[in-house]
Write a protein that holds these residues in place. Structure first.
Motif, short mmCIF file in Angstrom:
data_model
loop_
_atom_site.label_atom_id
_atom_site.label_comp_id
_atom_site.label_asym_id
_atom_site.label_seq_id
_atom_site.Cartn_x
_atom_site.Cartn_y
_atom_site.Cartn_z
N VAL A 3 0.93 -1.21 0.09
CA VAL A 3 -0.01 -0.07 0.20
C VAL A 3 1.01 1.17 -0.09
N ALA A 4 2.05 1.42 0.86
CA ALA A 4 2.81 2.27 0.77
C ALA A 4 3.47 2.63 -0.48
N ALA A 5 3.98 1.76 -1.24
CA ALA A 5 4.70 1.88 -2.46
C ALA A 5 3.66 2.36 -3.48
N GLU A 6 2.29 1.94 -3.35
CA GLU A 6 1.05 2.09 -4.28
C GLU A 6 1.07 3.47 -4.20
N PHE A 7 0.83 4.24 -2.91
CA PHE A 7 0.42 5.59 -2.64
C PHE A 7 1.63 6.36 -2.95
N PHE A 8 2.85 6.04 -2.82
CA PHE A 8 3.89 6.70 -3.10
C PHE A 8 3.99 6.88 -4.65
N GLN A 9 3.72 6.11 -5.37
CA GLN A 9 3.87 6.38 -6.83
C GLN A 9 2.61 7.08 -7.57
N LEU A 10 1.49 7.01 -6.53
CA LEU A 10 0.21 7.53 -7.01
C LEU A 10 0.18 9.24 -6.45
N ARG A 11 1.24 9.63 -5.74
CA ARG A 11 1.30 10.98 -5.27
C ARG A 11 1.15 11.92 -5.96
N LYS A 12 1.75 11.60 -7.45
CA LYS A 12 1.71 12.68 -8.46
C LYS A 12 0.45 12.55 -9.55
N LYS A 13 -0.65 11.75 -8.87
CA LYS A 13 -1.62 11.37 -9.71
C LYS A 13 -2.84 12.43 -9.40
#
Length: 744
Positions: A221-231
């Motif tokens: 979940v942490a990695a997913e949201f880290f990469q989604l932070r610019k979406k």
């Protein structure tokens, strides 16, 4: 004398044009067999190729037949016999050696496999894959140190993203076998982070379980949201709901981190975001704490609390072993330590020691060198820019070529500041004569024109010739390409009708060396044969030598890459609103790729990608016409009229500075004014420094790309009698103040 004659003959052969006409177009029997092969009717194709081979004598046509015959056969002795014959040939033998190596590897004859793989050139087709197979074989033979040496050389060949993943997987296995557990975990976790939701990532997870260092649901979940932070906000909200429903499984720390990303990015409530990241940083999972520290540091960095941000970045890199964000955390920490030069040097030394092979190495080098340039540490800056230029190489590959140009241009700027003017002029001359009509090439030409105008004028000769159709590039019989050693395998594959393999061969060579003009022309032709029309958009940013005088093939390629659609409307409104038509064409090229029905995710519409609200404002307040609908914005004439009038408004505000106008067009005039005032506050007045420091990555790349295309349009279509059309008319200094909005 006797030794000189063969050398002279071979040189004359190399300068003769290559015959690219495919063999299947010269014979009905060959064409029939090739048609079966192309349509995947392999049994019929193999029968017909066998009949043709029975009467064919040795030569290039026989080699082409053997290559096609071997690829039409399934597993069996007949295929191996064909491959053995092909292996004896000079150029197509590369294909055979790789295939024979794979056959020997499957049979367990590893010694024979290694001998075949070693005969495959490292910088051509199958270069990386053959080295990967060699590393796998050496690893299976428990020769782990030799395997790591082969892998290290493979990483230097600029592999594709998929190849990088496979190499990392083998490297992790080899490190594990040598007992270097910490290094293996770092490599495998990085692979999982970079290639999530792929088969390679699943294999990395399985290996990590054996180390008792598995990826938890909270980390996912942490990695997913880290990469989604610019979406966008919608995607973040959707994923937050998904994570909340699984809160028991993922844990409270991961939920806090997800909410922190949502509040910090979507709602822009930094206070709540920091509170959530603080809670997440107290989670039991060390890896999860690393993500929380990094995201917390990003917010502090935006609040200009650099010292606190550096402390958090260093925590990620030093306190949490094997974290996938360790390298970028060290790089960010080094960037923010402006005051302490010794600390920055120490962090960069640590970065190079811990991560000698990393995909973003050049970016980290650039941050260090450019910071030294701004701080006045010119000796360190010069050595840094020189390293970037040399590591970037002179290849066709877009990113590598970009770094090489960038390093060389700023090396010239640095040398000029330390009063080594001859070396600076030589660096800029190399850019103009070696690289194509790119942003840095235009900037270097402008510098030369200011200081040594006579030398600058000799470096660029106006392109002449008419525009050409796509057919003139696709028709291989019309291409006149000079024979070069790097081109020979691609030519044989093209004549055999193996167009896909020919394209792969040229692209593989392009990752490690600079393609010649002929090779570039052939690659474009092969792309267009596969209906890759979009690849023409890349030609203007090309990565290779550009001759001072255009050959017919070069002119055809460049004018295909920079066409003039909707020219009547562009010319009419650019003249009416006093904007360069080439500036408008360059903007259309990058905004919509000339598609009048283009609509972005944000809702920008039409050729010039106007937001509906902006279009209504321009129509109502600046042109006094009826407000346009979303549908009417797709009409080329109206879209160009509104977009050109908006450009006039921005040009008036930013005192005719094209770089500032483009930054405002992409990111908004408010953002551009804020950046400009920050430069004035630091007494920084160089336009090229302003462009490099644009904080929005999209805007930063956009300004450079459009300016490069603007110069290319002027060079290709401007008046050949005017020397000013050889580059872009960009002021080297920023304006001292803002202008006023244009009044009707």
């Amino acid at each position: 004398m006797s030794l000189a004659i063969p050398v002279l003959v071979s040189a004359l052969i190399m300068t003769q044009p290559v015959d690219l006409t495919p063999f299947f177009s010269q014979s009905d029997e060959f064409k029939s067999a090739y048609t079966h092969f192309k349509e995947k009717r392999m049994d019929q194709a193999a029968d017909e190729f066998r009949i043709l081979l029975a009467t064919e004598k040795a030569g290039p046509r026989r080699r082409a037949l053997v290559a096609l015959y071997s690829r039409s056969l399934g597993k069996g002795s007949a295929r191996e016999e064909a491959l053995a014959e092909l292996a004896a040939s000079s150029h197509l033998g590369v294909l055979a050696h790789y295939e024979l190596g794979q056959i020997a590897k499957r049979r367990g004859n590893l010694k024979s496999a290694l001998s075949h793989f070693r005969l495959v050139p490292k910088n051509g087709i199958y270069g990386v894959l053959s080295r990967l197979s060699m590393a796998e074989i050496l690893h299976s033979q428990k020769r782990h140190k030799e395997s790591l040496v082969v892998l290290k050389k493979s990483f230097e060949l600029n592999p594709t993203r998929y190849q990088w993943g496979r190499l990392s997987l083998v490297k992790g296995s080899a490190l594990k076998a040598l007992g270097r557990k910490a290094e293996a975990i770092t490599v495998l976790r990085q692979l999982w982070f970079d290639r999530r939701k792929s088969k390679l990532a699943n294999q990395a997870v399985k290996m990590l379980r054996k180390f008792k260092s598995s990826i938890t649901a909270g980390e996912q979940v942490a990695a997913e949201f880290f990469q989604l932070r610019k979406k966008g906000k919608r995607r973040l909200r959707k994923h937050l709901r998904w994570a909340t429903r699984r809160s028991r499984r993922v844990g409270r720390g991961a939920i806090d981190l997800a909410k922190g990303v949502y509040y910090g990015i979507a709602s822009k409530n930094k206070r709540i975001a920091i509170f959530r990241f603080k809670r997440a940083s107290r989670a039991r999972n060390r890896q999860l704490r690393g993500y929380a520290f990094y995201l917390w540091a990003e917010i502090l960095e935006r609040q200009n609390k650099h010292q606190q941000a550096v402390g958090l970045y260093l925590k990620v890199a030093r306190s949490i072993k094997g974290h996938p964000l360790a390298a970028p955390a060290l790089a960010r920490a080094a960037t923010l330590t402006n005051a302490d030069t010794a600390q920055r040097a120490g962090i960069y030394a640590e970065l190079d020691a811990r991560f000698p092979v990393r995909r973003n190495r050049l970016y980290h080098e650039w941050i260090s060198a450019f910071s030294a340039f701004k701080d006045g540490r010119l000796a360190a800056a010069c050595s840094g820019f020189d390293r970037i230029h040399k590591q970037g190489g002179q290849s066709k590959h877009l990113r590598r070529n970009f770094w090489s140009e960038r390093g060389l241009y700023w090396l010239g700027r640095c040398l000029w500041k330390v009063n080594k003017k001859e070396r600076a002029i030589d660096a800029w001359r190399r850019i103009v004569s070696t690289y194509p009509l790119s942003y840095y090439s235009h900037q270097a030409y402008n510098r030369l024109r200011d200081h040594v105008p006579e030398q600058a004028k000799k470096l660029r000769t106006k392109a002449r010739g008419e525009s050409h159709s796509v057919k003139s590039i696709v028709d291989l019989s019309e291409l006149k390409i000079e024979r070069t050693p790097a081109l020979l395998l691609a030519v044989e594959l093209t004549r055999a009708g193996l167009f896909g393999l020919a394209k792969q061969e040229l692209e593989a060579r392009a990752r490690t060396q600079r393609l010649s003009s002929g090779a570039r022309t052939l690659l474009s032709s092969l792309d267009l044969r596969q209906n890759h029309r979009a690849r023409l958009d890349d030609l203007g940013r090309w990565r290779g030598s550009l001759p001072g005088r255009f050959s017919p093939a070069e002119t055809r390629l460049w004018k295909l890459a920079f066409p003039l659609p909707y020219w009547d409307s562009v010319q009419l409104f650019s003249r009416k609103f006093k904007i360069s038509p080439w500036f408008v064409m360059a903007l259309i090229r990058h905004e919509s790729s000339y598609r009048m029905d283009a609509v972005s995710r944000a809702g920008a519409t039409g050729l010039m990608q106007l937001m509906p609200s902006t279009a209504v404002h321009v129509a109502k307040h600046l042109l006094d016409i009826k407000s346009p609908s979303r549908r009417s914005l797709k009409r080329p004439e109206l879209n160009i009229k509104l977009g050109t009038r908006l450009l006039q408004e921005l040009m008036s505000l930013f005192t005719n500075n094209e770089a500032l106008t483009l930054a405002a067009y992409n990111a908004g005039s408010g953002s551009c004014r804020r950046w400009l005032k920050a430069h004035w506050a630091r007494k920084q007045h160089d336009t090229d420094v302003f462009i490099e420091e644009i904080p929005f990555l999209e805007t930063h790349a956009y300004v450079k790309a459009v300016l490069g295309s603007y110069g290319a349009y002027r060079f290709l279509y401007g008046s050949p009698d005017e020397d000013a059309f050889l580059s872009i008319p960009l002021e080297s200094r920023l304006p001292d103040g803002l202008g006023s909005y244009f009044k009707r």
